[in-house]
Design an enzyme around this catalytic site. Structure first.
Site, PDB file in Angstrom:
ATOM      1  N   THR A 109       0.826  -1.210   0.000  1.00  0.00           N
ATOM      2  CA  THR A 109       0.000   0.000   0.000  1.00  0.00           C
ATOM      3  C   THR A 109       0.859   1.259   0.000  1.00  0.00           C
ATOM      4  N   GLY A 148       3.143  -2.877   8.363  1.00  0.00           N
ATOM      5  CA  GLY A 148       3.294  -3.141   9.795  1.00  0.00           C
ATOM      6  C   GLY A 148       4.741  -3.462  10.136  1.00  0.00           C
ATOM      7  N   GLU A 391      -5.932  -5.940   4.303  1.00  0.00           N
ATOM      8  CA  GLU A 391      -5.957  -7.113   3.422  1.00  0.00           C
ATOM      9  C   GLU A 391      -7.134  -7.039   2.468  1.00  0.00           C
TER      10      GLU A 391
HETATM   11  C1  LIG Z   1       1.986 -11.739  15.781  1.00  0.00           C
HETATM   12  C2  LIG Z   1       0.781 -11.158  16.463  1.00  0.00           C
HETATM   13  C3  LIG Z   1       0.009 -10.338  15.484  1.00  0.00           C
HETATM   14  C4  LIG Z   1      -1.145  -9.637  16.125  1.00  0.00           C
HETATM   15  C5  LIG Z   1      -1.551  -8.482  15.254  1.00  0.00           C
HETATM   16  C6  LIG Z   1      -2.931  -8.632  14.696  1.00  0.00           C
HETATM   17  C7  LIG Z   1      -3.303  -7.472  13.798  1.00  0.00           C
HETATM   18  C8  LIG Z   1      -2.467  -7.429  12.539  1.00  0.00           C
HETATM   19  C9  LIG Z   1      -2.902  -6.313  11.648  1.00  0.00           C
HETATM   20  C10 LIG Z   1      -2.498  -6.503  10.210  1.00  0.00           C
HETATM   21  C11 LIG Z   1      -3.080  -7.728   9.629  1.00  0.00           C
HETATM   22  C12 LIG Z   1      -2.920  -8.015   8.342  1.00  0.00           C
HETATM   23  C13 LIG Z   1      -2.013  -7.234   7.456  1.00  0.00           C
HETATM   24  C14 LIG Z   1      -2.700  -6.591   6.326  1.00  0.00           C
HETATM   25  C15 LIG Z   1      -1.663  -6.195   5.346  1.00  0.00           C
HETATM   26  C16 LIG Z   1      -2.248  -5.543   4.154  1.00  0.00           C
HETATM   27  O1  LIG Z   1      -3.261  -4.901   4.188  1.00  0.00           O
HETATM   28  S1  LIG Z   1      -1.337  -5.865   2.735  1.00  0.00           S
HETATM   29  C17 LIG Z   1      -2.180  -4.970   1.499  1.00  0.00           C
HETATM   30  C18 LIG Z   1      -3.499  -5.647   1.149  1.00  0.00           C
HETATM   31  N1  LIG Z   1      -4.051  -5.011   0.003  1.00  0.00           N
HETATM   32  C19 LIG Z   1      -5.056  -5.540  -0.690  1.00  0.00           C
HETATM   33  O2  LIG Z   1      -5.653  -6.534  -0.348  1.00  0.00           O
HETATM   34  C20 LIG Z   1      -5.406  -4.785  -1.921  1.00  0.00           C
HETATM   35  C21 LIG Z   1      -6.807  -5.077  -2.362  1.00  0.00           C
HETATM   36  N2  LIG Z   1      -6.904  -4.947  -3.791  1.00  0.00           N
HETATM   37  C22 LIG Z   1      -6.833  -6.064  -4.591  1.00  0.00           C
HETATM   38  O3  LIG Z   1      -6.735  -7.186  -4.165  1.00  0.00           O
HETATM   39  C23 LIG Z   1      -6.926  -5.825  -6.069  1.00  0.00           C
HETATM   40  O4  LIG Z   1      -6.494  -4.556  -6.389  1.00  0.00           O
HETATM   41  C24 LIG Z   1      -8.363  -6.016  -6.600  1.00  0.00           C
HETATM   42  C25 LIG Z   1      -8.645  -7.464  -6.571  1.00  0.00           C
HETATM   43  C26 LIG Z   1      -9.325  -5.280  -5.722  1.00  0.00           C
HETATM   44  C27 LIG Z   1      -8.491  -5.457  -7.982  1.00  0.00           C
HETATM   45  O5  LIG Z   1      -7.294  -5.790  -8.619  1.00  0.00           O
HETATM   46  P1  LIG Z   1      -7.295  -5.759 -10.186  1.00  0.00           P
HETATM   47  O6  LIG Z   1      -5.999  -6.178 -10.701  1.00  0.00           O
HETATM   48  O7  LIG Z   1      -7.852  -4.436 -10.626  1.00  0.00           O
HETATM   49  O8  LIG Z   1      -8.280  -6.923 -10.432  1.00  0.00           O
HETATM   50  P2  LIG Z   1      -9.492  -6.988 -11.418  1.00  0.00           P
HETATM   51  O9  LIG Z   1      -9.201  -6.227 -12.685  1.00  0.00           O
HETATM   52  O10 LIG Z   1     -10.713  -6.659 -10.654  1.00  0.00           O
HETATM   53  O11 LIG Z   1      -9.409  -8.558 -11.724  1.00  0.00           O
HETATM   54  C28 LIG Z   1      -8.266  -9.068 -12.383  1.00  0.00           C
HETATM   55  C29 LIG Z   1      -8.321 -10.550 -12.301  1.00  0.00           C
HETATM   56  O12 LIG Z   1      -7.475 -10.919 -11.204  1.00  0.00           O
HETATM   57  C30 LIG Z   1      -8.189 -11.726 -10.316  1.00  0.00           C
HETATM   58  N3  LIG Z   1      -7.689 -11.493  -8.980  1.00  0.00           N
HETATM   59  C31 LIG Z   1      -7.609 -10.314  -8.330  1.00  0.00           C
HETATM   60  N4  LIG Z   1      -7.085 -10.511  -7.087  1.00  0.00           N
HETATM   61  C32 LIG Z   1      -6.820 -11.850  -6.979  1.00  0.00           C
HETATM   62  C33 LIG Z   1      -6.256 -12.669  -5.951  1.00  0.00           C
HETATM   63  N5  LIG Z   1      -5.890 -12.146  -4.745  1.00  0.00           N
HETATM   64  N6  LIG Z   1      -6.116 -13.984  -6.187  1.00  0.00           N
HETATM   65  C34 LIG Z   1      -6.517 -14.497  -7.389  1.00  0.00           C
HETATM   66  N7  LIG Z   1      -7.063 -13.781  -8.414  1.00  0.00           N
HETATM   67  C35 LIG Z   1      -7.204 -12.469  -8.199  1.00  0.00           C
HETATM   68  C36 LIG Z   1      -9.623 -11.308 -10.473  1.00  0.00           C
HETATM   69  O13 LIG Z   1     -10.482 -12.336 -10.028  1.00  0.00           O
HETATM   70  C37 LIG Z   1      -9.695 -11.112 -11.975  1.00  0.00           C
HETATM   71  O14 LIG Z   1      -9.783 -12.363 -12.582  1.00  0.00           O
HETATM   72  P3  LIG Z   1     -10.735 -12.534 -13.869  1.00  0.00           P
HETATM   73  O15 LIG Z   1     -10.215 -11.563 -14.894  1.00  0.00           O
HETATM   74  O16 LIG Z   1     -12.120 -12.170 -13.409  1.00  0.00           O
HETATM   75  O17 LIG Z   1     -10.578 -13.979 -14.221  1.00  0.00           O
HETATM   76  C1  LIG Z   2      -4.404  -1.607  10.600  1.00  0.00           C
HETATM   77  C2  LIG Z   2      -3.948  -1.650   9.157  1.00  0.00           C
HETATM   78  C3  LIG Z   2      -2.811  -2.373   8.837  1.00  0.00           C
HETATM   79  C4  LIG Z   2      -2.353  -2.397   7.515  1.00  0.00           C
HETATM   80  N1  LIG Z   2      -1.197  -3.066   7.229  1.00  0.00           N
HETATM   81  C5  LIG Z   2      -0.716  -3.012   5.961  1.00  0.00           C
HETATM   82  C6  LIG Z   2       0.532  -3.624   5.651  1.00  0.00           C
HETATM   83  O1  LIG Z   2       1.186  -4.188   6.519  1.00  0.00           O
HETATM   84  N2  LIG Z   2       0.988  -3.562   4.378  1.00  0.00           N
HETATM   85  C7  LIG Z   2       0.282  -2.950   3.377  1.00  0.00           C
HETATM   86  O2  LIG Z   2       0.745  -2.938   2.227  1.00  0.00           O
HETATM   87  N3  LIG Z   2      -0.924  -2.344   3.633  1.00  0.00           N
HETATM   88  C8  LIG Z   2      -1.416  -2.370   4.899  1.00  0.00           C
HETATM   89  N4  LIG Z   2      -2.614  -1.763   5.183  1.00  0.00           N
HETATM   90  C9  LIG Z   2      -3.292  -1.011   4.128  1.00  0.00           C
HETATM   91  C10 LIG Z   2      -4.546  -1.717   3.653  1.00  0.00           C
HETATM   92  O3  LIG Z   2      -4.223  -2.853   2.915  1.00  0.00           O
HETATM   93  C11 LIG Z   2      -5.366  -0.710   2.834  1.00  0.00           C
HETATM   94  O4  LIG Z   2      -5.806   0.282   3.715  1.00  0.00           O
HETATM   95  C12 LIG Z   2      -6.545  -1.400   2.157  1.00  0.00           C
HETATM   96  O5  LIG Z   2      -6.085  -2.197   1.109  1.00  0.00           O
HETATM   97  C13 LIG Z   2      -7.559  -0.370   1.624  1.00  0.00           C
HETATM   98  O6  LIG Z   2      -6.935   0.538   0.742  1.00  0.00           O
HETATM   99  P1  LIG Z   2      -7.029   2.104   1.042  1.00  0.00           P
HETATM  100  O7  LIG Z   2      -6.736   2.342   2.454  1.00  0.00           O
HETATM  101  O8  LIG Z   2      -6.237   2.807  -0.002  1.00  0.00           O
HETATM  102  O9  LIG Z   2      -8.583   2.448   0.833  1.00  0.00           O
HETATM  103  P2  LIG Z   2      -9.250   2.829  -0.574  1.00  0.00           P
HETATM  104  O10 LIG Z   2      -8.975   1.777  -1.585  1.00  0.00           O
HETATM  105  O11 LIG Z   2      -8.913   4.239  -0.910  1.00  0.00           O
HETATM  106  O12 LIG Z   2     -10.808   2.713  -0.162  1.00  0.00           O
HETATM  107  C14 LIG Z   2     -11.502   3.840   0.351  1.00  0.00           C
HETATM  108  C15 LIG Z   2     -12.954   3.686  -0.043  1.00  0.00           C
HETATM  109  O13 LIG Z   2     -13.024   3.629  -1.471  1.00  0.00           O
HETATM  110  C16 LIG Z   2     -13.794   2.497  -1.873  1.00  0.00           C
HETATM  111  N5  LIG Z   2     -13.270   1.934  -3.122  1.00  0.00           N
HETATM  112  C17 LIG Z   2     -11.976   1.831  -3.497  1.00  0.00           C
HETATM  113  N6  LIG Z   2     -11.888   1.209  -4.687  1.00  0.00           N
HETATM  114  C18 LIG Z   2     -13.147   0.887  -5.067  1.00  0.00           C
HETATM  115  C19 LIG Z   2     -13.723   0.198  -6.183  1.00  0.00           C
HETATM  116  N7  LIG Z   2     -12.971  -0.274  -7.187  1.00  0.00           N
HETATM  117  N8  LIG Z   2     -15.071   0.029  -6.202  1.00  0.00           N
HETATM  118  C20 LIG Z   2     -15.845   0.489  -5.189  1.00  0.00           C
HETATM  119  N9  LIG Z   2     -15.367   1.146  -4.106  1.00  0.00           N
HETATM  120  C21 LIG Z   2     -14.035   1.335  -4.054  1.00  0.00           C
HETATM  121  C22 LIG Z   2     -13.629   1.491  -0.740  1.00  0.00           C
HETATM  122  O14 LIG Z   2     -14.752   0.589  -0.701  1.00  0.00           O
HETATM  123  C23 LIG Z   2     -13.589   2.393   0.493  1.00  0.00           C
HETATM  124  O15 LIG Z   2     -14.917   2.644   0.930  1.00  0.00           O
HETATM  125  C24 LIG Z   2      -3.075  -1.712   6.498  1.00  0.00           C
HETATM  126  C25 LIG Z   2      -4.244  -1.007   6.826  1.00  0.00           C
HETATM  127  C26 LIG Z   2      -4.684  -0.969   8.147  1.00  0.00           C
HETATM  128  C27 LIG Z   2      -5.929  -0.195   8.495  1.00  0.00           C
END
Ligand SMILES: CCCCCCCCCC/C=C\CCCC(=O)SCCNC(=O)CCNC(=O)[C@H](O)C(C)(C)COP(=O)(O)OP(=O)(O)OC[C@H]1O[C@@H](n2cnc3c(N)ncnc32)[C@H](O)[C@@H]1OP(=O)(O)O
Ligand SMILES: Cc1cc2nc3c(=O)[nH]c(=O)nc-3n(C[C@H](O)[C@H](O)[C@H](O)COP(=O)(O)OP(=O)(O)OC[C@H]3O[C@@H](n4cnc5c(N)ncnc54)[C@H](O)[C@@H]3O)c2cc1C
Length: 625
Positions: A109, A148, A391
């Protein structure tokens, strides 16, 4: 000499520490806890399958509701390595990560992008003359933001960047980057790294930011299990571009387990407190009643208990499905990747939103004392709401599920469907008829019909709008509320049917009395969500007003039956007091004594008159200010 337990759980409560002290204290505790865990895992080989068991130990044992600075090392850095690094890279790095001689983070991110990862701006440009990548943050919005542990803890991180080679962009790929010197911990040249500041919760996770100023890393720091860059800069693409997303699927599976653990803590606190707390008289002259005797309190708490059991069984189903499909992926069979992604998306979304909803209900069900930090409910609420975002934002993930469902529906007549969607064929088969019945099987069928009809309706709407000249993208956005709703209905149908089927199997080996209680939980969960989704059922099934009256009676009867077993059900989660960390939920029920004990730890109680009296209050009260 303090025991390990005293070292871990003693000392000044976190709530009275500054942001900096809280981090330092969490790091101190983390090294104690993870030294113990490191010993455990040294005996186990580590692949993704048995890694989750270690991870659930890590998460389950995570001793602070504020998370841990080591969280991302375990939750993402290592799983991404196992799923994205080739054998040579795993040989070089994984053992060091597993024994924590390096601490990693996961930097995907950016300030400007979280959801739309194809829009990430960080670049990794290959230089064949030196066989290196040049990592660069071209804009402020390209700075990684959120990873994180990155603020002050990690010395390595996995960076997701747009890969450029020979002038061509090949999209986002994963790179391992050393960010701090292993000896001095100083940021390496060209790296600007820091901590993002105080958050709503999880303030021990040490979320950070990082920017790169033309930082050079060896070619072999690109994780090359799937796609590769050869020495001359030739790009070898992955068998499937979606495999780079694999780690996010794994983490979403883990988060479903997490959401169950966090909810289990919240309902343990709320249930035990509701058994201790007496308030108001139900009948004049009678003693005040346990608040758990009030049906409105049962409505808040017993449904949360049922939800916790339901999601636990679905987490296990998801994990089993992940393992089956992950094995297929390893053998090059991509057939079910889309189904796994869709299932992980909707279960992550529903488990975290349910956990957040029910945790918030637990907080308010404990009245004023539920608003005390010492109850642990505010922190759990802050944590569960965060899980609706990290996530993958829940709305976005449900849209991903809807995307898969519409694709499935288009192909409904071309052949067999994969297990989690084969119900769509059943309830849409010619000649299939269904009349609503107030039974578990009837409710499951009803939810399946709602899901199918919503998916069908969305596709028809999309088609009609595109036929009227609207672009595919605009049509998608226009009906996106209905798409999210279809994703949720599909998931709810899966959760109820999985809970019923898997609990029915488990009940066969239970005592009759235990099986009876478990059966009541399944019924309570199904009837609760039927009443919650009456609009859908009235629109798409033959449910009648008379059916609803009977459902409400059924619901109230179930609350009455489950009430006597409520405390026993949460005791079965067996969460020790040190992990519960709650004045309201401790096993001994000494709520009021614990509330007072914790209050007296407040620094403001260290002296009878605080210095602000002499500095401010007294002059003010005497009209001198
Ligand atoms: C040790 C003690 C610990 C205690 C602590 C506890 C608390 C801990 C806190 C933290 C916990 C967790 C850490 C979290 C870390 C993060 O947040 S990391 C960042 C996470 N970010 C995301 O998840 C981003 C979300 N966005 C996406 O996944 C993609 O951008 C999205 C899918 C929304 C769109 O991507 P596009 O490339 O635009 O995809 P589309 O055009 O819609 O589709 C393309 C095709 O790809 C397929 N697809 C997409 N994602 C996936 C996937 N993950 N796996 C498989 N396939 C995927 C999608 O289905 C499309 O396929 P199709 O064309 O339909 O066949
Ligand atoms: C506690 C915490 C820990 C995290 N840890 C990590 C980490 O370790 N590593 C890391 O890489 N990231 C981490 N993240 C980031 C996290 O993965 C992102 O915050 C998450 O993926 C959402 O993206 P964003 O914050 O940019 O929100 P945005 O994508 O900007 O979303 C904001 C709003 O826009 C809407 N929106 C966005 N796109 C669309 C769409 N295509 N269609 C409809 N609505 C849409 C959403 O629904 C939401 O309501 C962490 C976040 C938190 C809160």
């Amino acid at each position: 000499m303090l025991t390990k337990r005293e070292e871990l759980f003693g000392g000044t409560p976190d709530e009275y520490l500054s942001h900096k002290e809280k981090y330092e204290n969490s790091t101190r505790k983390a090294v104690i806890l993870f030294s113990l865990l490191r010993k455990i895992q040294e005996e186990n080989n580590t692949d993704l399958t048995n890694y989750r068991n270690l991870l659930s130990g890590v998460l389950g044992a995570s001793i602070s509701q504020d998370g841990s600075p080591f969280g991302l090392h375990y939750i993402m850095f290592m799983p991404v390595f196992m799923s994205q690094a080739d054998e040579e890279q795993q040989e070089r790095w994984l053992h060091r990560a597993l024994n924590c001689s390096i601490i990693g983070s996961y930097a995907q991110t950016e300030l400007g992008h979280g959801t739309f990862i194809r829009g990430l701006e960080t670049t990794a440009t290959y230089d064949p003359s030196t066989q290196e990548f040049v990592l660069h943050s071209p804009t402020l919005t390209s700075y990684k933001w959120w990873p994180g542990g990155l603020g002050n803890t990690a010395n390595y991180c996995i960076v997701i960047a747009q890969l450029y080679s020979k002038g061509e962009c090949h999209g986002i790929h994963s790179f391992i980057v050393q960010v701090r010197d292993e000896d001095t911990h100083m940021p390496l040249p060209g790296i600007k790294v820091g901590e993002i500041g105080v958050k709503m919760g999880l303030n021990a996770v040490n979320n950070g930011f990082i920017g790169f100023e033309n930082v050079r890393i060896p070619r072999t720091n690109m994780l090359m299990k799937h796609a590769k860059i050869l020495e001359d800069g030739t790009y070898v693409k992955s068998k499937n571009s979606k495999l780079i997303y694999g780690a996010m699927v794994f983490v979403r599976v883990v988060i479903v387990f997490d959401s169950v653990n966090y909810l289990a803590k919240a309902i343990t606190v709320a249930t035990r407190y509701s058994a201790v707390r007496r308030q108001s008289q139900l009948k004049e002259g009678e003693p005040e009643r346990q608040i758990l005797d009030y049906v409105t309190q049962q409505d808040k708490i017993l449904t949360a208990i049922a939800g916790c059991f339901a999601m636990k069984m679905n987490a296990r189903m998801l994990w089993d499905t992940f393992n089956v499909i992950n094995d297929q992926l390893h053998k090059g069979n991509m057939e079910r990747l889309g189904e796994l992604h869709a299932l992980a998306c909707c279960l992550k979304a529903i488990s975290t939103s349910d956990s957040s909803l029910f945790t918030a209900r637990c907080r308010v069900s404990c009245g004023g004392h539920g608003y005390m930090v010492s109850s642990t409910l505010p922190a759990t609420s802050a944590l569960t709401t965060a899980s609706c975002t990290y996530e993958g934002d829940n709305t976005v993930l449900l849209l991903q599920t809807a995307r898969f469902l519409l694709k499935t529906w288009r192909q409904i007549d071309t052949g067999p469907l994969t297990p989690t969607v084969e119900y769509l064929k059943t309830v849409s088969a010619p000649g299939f008829s269904y009349k609503w019945e107030n039974s578990i099987e009837g409710i499951i069928r009803g939810f399946q019909i709602v899901s199918m009809k919503k998916i069908s309706s969305c596709l028809n709407l999309m088609t009609a709008k595109v036929m009227s000249g609207m672009s595919q993208a605009d049509a998608w956005n226009t009906i996106s509320i209905q798409l999210v709703s279809a994703g949720e209905s599909h998931c709810r149908a899966i959760v109820i049917s999985t809970f019923h089927e898997d609990m029915s199997k488990a009940m066969r080996s239970m005592s009759a009395s235990l099986a009876e209680v478990m059966g009541q939980l399944v019924e309570l969960y199904a009837v609760y969500w039927t009443l919650e989704r009456l609009g859908d059922l009235l629109e798409y099934t033959s449910i009648s007003g008379a059916d609803v009256v009977k459902l409400r009676s059924w619901y109230e009867e179930l609350l009455r039956k489950i009430r006597p077993n409520a405390v026993g059900l949460v005791d079965a989660f067996d969460i020790i007091d040190e992990l519960l960390q709650s004045t309201l939920g401790a096993y001994d029920g000494r709520v009021y004594e614990r509330l007072m004990e914790e209050a007296l730890k407040s620094p403001l109680n260290a002296e009878p008159v605080n210095q602000s009296f002499h500095k401010y209050l007294k002059p003010f009260m005497q009209g001198k200010l």
